[in-house]
Structure formats: C-alpha cells, structure tokens
Design a protein around this motif. Structure first.
Motif, PDB file in Angstrom:
ATOM      1  N   ILE A 189       0.734  -1.823   0.120  1.00  0.00           N
ATOM      2  CA  ILE A 189       0.233  -0.304  -0.139  1.00  0.00           C
ATOM      3  C   ILE A 189       0.755   1.436  -0.236  1.00  0.00           C
ATOM      4  CG2 ILE A 189      -1.407   1.284   1.798  1.00  0.00           C
ATOM      5  CD1 ILE A 189      -2.244  -1.685   2.124  1.00  0.00           C
ATOM      6  N   ASP A 190       2.115   1.344   1.170  1.00  0.00           N
ATOM      7  CA  ASP A 190       2.650   2.571   0.971  1.00  0.00           C
ATOM      8  C   ASP A 190       3.260   2.597  -0.506  1.00  0.00           C
ATOM      9  OD1 ASP A 190       2.378   2.951   3.223  1.00  0.00           O
ATOM     10  OD2 ASP A 190       3.530   1.934   4.119  1.00  0.00           O
ATOM     11  N   ALA A 191       3.650   1.896  -1.329  1.00  0.00           N
ATOM     12  CA  ALA A 191       4.757   1.367  -2.411  1.00  0.00           C
ATOM     13  C   ALA A 191       3.531   2.219  -4.019  1.00  0.00           C
ATOM     14  CB  ALA A 191       5.178   0.131  -2.730  1.00  0.00           C
ATOM     15  N   LYS A 192       2.547   2.158  -3.447  1.00  0.00           N
ATOM     16  CA  LYS A 192       1.618   2.198  -4.182  1.00  0.00           C
ATOM     17  C   LYS A 192       1.046   4.048  -4.110  1.00  0.00           C
ATOM     18  CE  LYS A 192      -2.186   1.691  -6.773  1.00  0.00           C
ATOM     19  NZ  LYS A 192      -3.878   0.329  -7.060  1.00  0.00           N
ATOM     20  N   LEU A 193       0.666   4.476  -2.849  1.00  0.00           N
ATOM     21  CA  LEU A 193       1.240   5.487  -1.935  1.00  0.00           C
ATOM     22  C   LEU A 193       2.082   6.605  -3.120  1.00  0.00           C
ATOM     23  CD1 LEU A 193      -0.585   5.440   1.493  1.00  0.00           C
ATOM     24  CD2 LEU A 193      -1.545   6.187  -0.524  1.00  0.00           C
TER      25      LEU A 193
ATOM     26  N   ALA B 231       4.955  12.097 -12.873  1.00  0.00           N
ATOM     27  CA  ALA B 231       5.324  11.833 -13.389  1.00  0.00           C
ATOM     28  C   ALA B 231       5.449  10.013 -14.659  1.00  0.00           C
ATOM     29  CB  ALA B 231       7.049  11.421 -13.854  1.00  0.00           C
ATOM     30  N   ILE B 232       5.106   9.394 -13.307  1.00  0.00           N
ATOM     31  CA  ILE B 232       4.774   7.285 -13.274  1.00  0.00           C
ATOM     32  C   ILE B 232       3.478   7.339 -14.466  1.00  0.00           C
ATOM     33  CG2 ILE B 232       4.778   5.431 -12.389  1.00  0.00           C
ATOM     34  CD1 ILE B 232       7.157   6.911 -10.968  1.00  0.00           C
ATOM     35  N   PRO B 233       3.579   6.517 -15.123  1.00  0.00           N
ATOM     36  CA  PRO B 233       2.091   6.534 -15.085  1.00  0.00           C
ATOM     37  C   PRO B 233       1.825   5.109 -14.782  1.00  0.00           C
ATOM     38  CG  PRO B 233       4.126   5.847 -17.612  1.00  0.00           C
ATOM     39  CD  PRO B 233       4.550   6.867 -15.902  1.00  0.00           C
ATOM     40  N   ILE B 234       0.425   4.775 -14.317  1.00  0.00           N
ATOM     41  CA  ILE B 234       0.395   4.184 -13.211  1.00  0.00           C
ATOM     42  C   ILE B 234       0.135   2.633 -14.292  1.00  0.00           C
ATOM     43  CG2 ILE B 234      -1.317   5.406 -12.190  1.00  0.00           C
ATOM     44  CD1 ILE B 234      -3.810   4.272 -13.998  1.00  0.00           C
ATOM     45  N   ASP B 235       0.424   2.518 -15.244  1.00  0.00           N
ATOM     46  CA  ASP B 235      -0.325   1.923 -16.100  1.00  0.00           C
ATOM     47  C   ASP B 235       1.162   0.646 -16.704  1.00  0.00           C
ATOM     48  OD1 ASP B 235       0.544   3.596 -17.952  1.00  0.00           O
ATOM     49  OD2 ASP B 235      -0.441   2.782 -19.996  1.00  0.00           O
ATOM     50  N   ALA B 236       2.029   1.513 -15.462  1.00  0.00           N
ATOM     51  CA  ALA B 236       3.478   0.993 -15.692  1.00  0.00           C
ATOM     52  C   ALA B 236       4.107   0.242 -15.146  1.00  0.00           C
ATOM     53  CB  ALA B 236       4.677   1.886 -15.988  1.00  0.00           C
ATOM     54  N   ARG B 237       5.107  -0.516 -15.324  1.00  0.00           N
ATOM     55  CA  ARG B 237       5.717  -1.622 -13.530  1.00  0.00           C
ATOM     56  C   ARG B 237       6.196  -0.682 -13.119  1.00  0.00           C
ATOM     57  NH1 ARG B 237       9.501  -5.624 -12.837  1.00  0.00           N
ATOM     58  NH2 ARG B 237       9.224  -7.145 -11.721  1.00  0.00           N
ATOM     59  N   THR B 238       5.596   0.194 -11.856  1.00  0.00           N
ATOM     60  CA  THR B 238       6.686   1.023 -11.277  1.00  0.00           C
ATOM     61  C   THR B 238       7.760  -0.386 -10.126  1.00  0.00           C
ATOM     62  OG1 THR B 238       5.678   2.513 -12.073  1.00  0.00           O
ATOM     63  CG2 THR B 238       7.373   2.304  -9.989  1.00  0.00           C
ATOM     64  N   GLU B 239       9.259  -0.096 -10.177  1.00  0.00           N
ATOM     65  CA  GLU B 239       9.566  -0.286  -8.542  1.00  0.00           C
ATOM     66  C   GLU B 239       9.813   0.573  -7.444  1.00  0.00           C
ATOM     67  OE1 GLU B 239      14.191  -1.945  -7.833  1.00  0.00           O
ATOM     68  OE2 GLU B 239      13.644  -1.842  -9.942  1.00  0.00           O
ATOM     69  N   ASP B 240       9.522   0.242  -6.287  1.00  0.00           N
ATOM     70  CA  ASP B 240       9.673   0.707  -4.871  1.00  0.00           C
ATOM     71  C   ASP B 240      11.005   1.137  -5.023  1.00  0.00           C
ATOM     72  OD1 ASP B 240       8.699   2.549  -3.343  1.00  0.00           O
ATOM     73  OD2 ASP B 240       8.012   1.090  -1.748  1.00  0.00           O
ATOM     74  N   LEU B 241      11.341   2.309  -5.283  1.00  0.00           N
ATOM     75  CA  LEU B 241      12.694   2.098  -4.900  1.00  0.00           C
ATOM     76  C   LEU B 241      12.722   2.509  -2.978  1.00  0.00           C
ATOM     77  CD1 LEU B 241      14.088   4.527  -7.197  1.00  0.00           C
ATOM     78  CD2 LEU B 241      14.503   1.679  -7.460  1.00  0.00           C
ATOM     79  N   GLU B 242      12.289   2.980  -2.627  1.00  0.00           N
ATOM     80  CA  GLU B 242      11.894   3.222  -1.141  1.00  0.00           C
ATOM     81  C   GLU B 242      12.092   2.267  -0.762  1.00  0.00           C
ATOM     82  OE1 GLU B 242      10.074   5.368   2.694  1.00  0.00           O
ATOM     83  OE2 GLU B 242      10.072   6.699   0.784  1.00  0.00           O
ATOM     84  N   PHE B 243      11.311   0.791  -0.477  1.00  0.00           N
ATOM     85  CA  PHE B 243      11.697  -0.342  -0.380  1.00  0.00           C
ATOM     86  C   PHE B 243      12.819  -1.438  -0.096  1.00  0.00           C
ATOM     87  CE2 PHE B 243      10.448  -5.195  -0.437  1.00  0.00           C
ATOM     88  CZ  PHE B 243      10.213  -5.308   0.816  1.00  0.00           C
ATOM     89  N   ASN B 244      13.603  -0.877  -1.691  1.00  0.00           N
ATOM     90  CA  ASN B 244      14.128  -1.903  -2.059  1.00  0.00           C
ATOM     91  C   ASN B 244      15.623  -1.264  -1.371  1.00  0.00           C
ATOM     92  OD1 ASN B 244      12.628  -2.961  -3.727  1.00  0.00           O
ATOM     93  ND2 ASN B 244      12.781  -1.772  -5.755  1.00  0.00           N
ATOM     94  N   ALA B 245      15.463  -0.003  -0.876  1.00  0.00           N
ATOM     95  CA  ALA B 245      17.031   0.103  -0.487  1.00  0.00           C
ATOM     96  C   ALA B 245      17.054  -0.288   0.751  1.00  0.00           C
ATOM     97  CB  ALA B 245      17.106   1.966  -0.163  1.00  0.00           C
ATOM     98  N   ILE B 246      15.821  -0.854   1.211  1.00  0.00           N
ATOM     99  CA  ILE B 246      16.145  -1.656   2.725  1.00  0.00           C
ATOM    100  C   ILE B 246      16.770  -2.809   1.924  1.00  0.00           C
ATOM    101  CG2 ILE B 246      15.079  -2.554   4.334  1.00  0.00           C
ATOM    102  CD1 ILE B 246      12.384  -0.785   3.759  1.00  0.00           C
ATOM    103  N   ASP B 247      16.546  -3.293   1.361  1.00  0.00           N
ATOM    104  CA  ASP B 247      17.745  -4.729   1.267  1.00  0.00           C
ATOM    105  C   ASP B 247      17.048  -4.864  -0.661  1.00  0.00           C
ATOM    106  OD1 ASP B 247      18.356  -7.640   0.651  1.00  0.00           O
ATOM    107  OD2 ASP B 247      17.261  -8.749   2.327  1.00  0.00           O
TER     108      ASP B 247
END
Length: 151
Positions: free
Chosen positions: A115-119, A126-142
């Motif tokens: 849910i946080d990643a989607k928010l 700038a990111i279209p909702i129909d694009a597969r988007t990586e959540d860089l904040e979550f990924n920065a943890i590990d």
C-alpha cells in the motif's frame, strides 16, 4: 481478523520443476481467489529452491540467478502488487531442516508495504499508472527484496 469473511485458508504447498530457463524469463502458477490480501497485516511463506545440478555455493550467499515472485491483484498482467526476492539454493544432499529451508528463503512481508509503495508511486505524477513501477524506497532496505506496482 474478526470478520467472518476473512477466515484463514488451509495451508497448501506447490511443487514446480522447470528445465533451465533463458535469462530474464519466468514461470508462474496462477490461482484466482476472491480474497483481498489488504485485509491482512502480514504474509509469511517458506520457499525452497533445490539445486538439481548440485552446483550451489557452499557458503550462505544468495543466488542471483534464482528468484521468487508473487503477485496480488485483480489480474496478473495490468493491476497488481508484486514482491520479488532472490533465493538460496539447497543442495541435493541436504538433510537438516535449516539446510532444506534456509532462513534466507523465508518470506515475511507486511502487506502495508504494498500500500505504501502504491501511495509513493501515485505521488509521483511523472509515472503512468499503467507502467510496472519499482518501489525504490522499499528496495533500498535490502536490494535482494523488491516491490513493484502496476495499475
């Protein structure tokens, strides 16, 4: 959950065996259920990746060529949350439970992370909702664990 509609499902296991896959390809199994995972707080899965060629390193390194992913959403192609992690292979001659089911392959995920990643994605116009988007904040943890959002 105290809701009558959100009851625990029976445990189940799945065995999937494939021939070697070309780079950057995947195999998947689909299960359609009428269950909104956002009603839960946590997801825990135990994943096993047996090295049929017995070429796994003997140390505790994860294998960047083996990954697990799971998608939740209204469909598997256009509207989903996805979690991905690299796996540690188990040797063919492993005998102890920790060798067979290494802690590195246990998935413990808070559903709120999706849910946080989607928010965060939605805040970035700038990111279209129909694009597969990586959540860089979550990924920065590990960097072995990643979340993607689409739709």
């Amino acid at each position: 959950s105290g809701n009558a509609g959100a009851q625990r499902q029976n445990e189940a296991s799945l065995y999937l065996k494939t021939a070697p896959l070309p780079a950057n390809t995947s195999k998947a199994v689909f299960k359609n259920v009428a269950l909104d995972m956002r009603r839960y707080k946590n997801l825990e899965l135990f994943v096993h990746a047996e090295d049929l060629n017995d070429s796994a390193p003997t140390n505790n390194d994860l294998n960047s060529n083996a990954a697990f992913f799971i998608r939740f959403g209204s469909d598997a192609t256009d509207n989903y949350y996805e979690y991905e992690t690299t796996l540690k292979y188990t040797s063919k001659n492993a005998t102890s439970p920790l060798e067979i089911w290494p802690n590195e392959n246990t998935i413990r995920l808070e559903i709120q992370n999706f849910i946080d990643a989607k928010l965060r994605r939605d805040k970035n116009s700038a990111i279209p909702i129909d694009a597969r988007t990586e959540d860089l904040e979550f990924n920065a943890i590990d960097n072995n664990k990643r979340i993607f959002v689409k739709g």
